[in-house]
Structure formats: structure tokens, C-alpha cells
Design a protein around this motif. Sequence first.
Motif, PDB file in Angstrom:
ATOM      1  N   ASN A   1       0.786  -1.235   0.000  1.00 13.08           N
ATOM      2  CA  ASN A   1       0.000   0.000   0.000  1.00 13.08           C
ATOM      3  C   ASN A   1       0.818   1.284   0.000  1.00 13.08           C
ATOM      4  N   ASN A   2       2.102   1.201  -0.261  1.00 13.42           N
ATOM      5  CA  ASN A   2       2.920   2.414  -0.220  1.00 13.42           C
ATOM      6  C   ASN A   2       2.710   3.262  -1.467  1.00 13.42           C
ATOM      7  N   ILE A   3       3.100   4.500  -1.332  1.00  9.00           N
ATOM      8  CA  ILE A   3       3.070   5.408  -2.478  1.00  9.00           C
ATOM      9  C   ILE A   3       4.477   5.981  -2.606  1.00  9.00           C
ATOM     10  N   THR A   4       5.168   5.570  -3.646  1.00  6.78           N
ATOM     11  CA  THR A   4       6.505   6.114  -3.885  1.00  6.78           C
ATOM     12  C   THR A   4       6.424   7.027  -5.092  1.00  6.78           C
ATOM     13  N   ILE A   5       7.074   8.182  -4.985  1.00 12.47           N
ATOM     14  CA  ILE A   5       6.951   9.162  -6.054  1.00 12.47           C
ATOM     15  C   ILE A   5       8.225   9.336  -6.872  1.00 12.47           C
TER      16      ILE A   5
END
Length: 147
Positions: free
Chosen positions: A22-26
Amino acid sequence: MLAYFKNIQPDILAYREKLDKNNITIDKTNLMFLNLILDILDYLGTEDADKLDEKCEYNILTMRKEFESVIYGNAVDEKAQSILLIFFLRIAKEMRVKYKTIENEHLERLFALMTSKDFKYPSYIKSQKEFALENMPENIKRMLYLK
């Protein structure tokens, strides 16, 4: 010594899976730190619990609530990851103070990255990093002396 990791290891691994899914890496930097966090969570979730209790004793005593708030919370955001980075940096510093070496390769890499001048951190991480590197070693030595 406080027995801590044995009971929390399954929860650490469960949180690791949640963060992984569920991570959000940008960007590449965020992805690099996320992968280090995942690797260190895996280490803390699988390493001998008694060994971890000894190696991380100071940080268990001083940062346990913050760590548990992440592990038992639903957050996988930047703030949660920041708390983990600080906890892990402090563990690495504790190992270095107590044993003159950082046993885990991922903790060693995180320590090297976070003590380099290559990255700028949010104010929360910056102030905690300064504490870990400047004040914490004396606190650990005092704790060991008073045992």
C-alpha cells in the motif's frame, strides 16, 4: 533486559506486508528508502528476538511507543515511514556505540545514507537525526554504565 521483539515480530512482518502493498513512492529516492525500510522490517521480524532485545535496548526504552504506533496503525504514509527511518537510524547508531559495528547490511546502508550530505530531510527527521547522532551516544553509554 526487556523482552520485546519476540511478541511483536509477527506484527512487524504483518505491517511490512501492508507497507509493501500500500505504499506510495513518487521517485527513485523514495523507492530506495522504502526498500531499505522493508528490508529492515524483515530483519526485525525474523532475527533472533533475544539478540534484538539486547542490540536495540535503548531504542526500545525510548522510542517504543512511536514504533508501535506505526506497526499497529494503518498509516503507510510519509510520516509513518519517517518514524521508521528514525527508529532504524537510532538502532544503527546504538549498535555502533555498543559494538563498534552495525551488524545488519541494510541498517549499515541506511546509516551511511542518512549521515551523508546527499539528501535533505523534513524537519522532523532532521531534528531526530541530530539527536541520534549527537546526544544519543552519551545516553547509551550512561545506560550501560548504570546497569
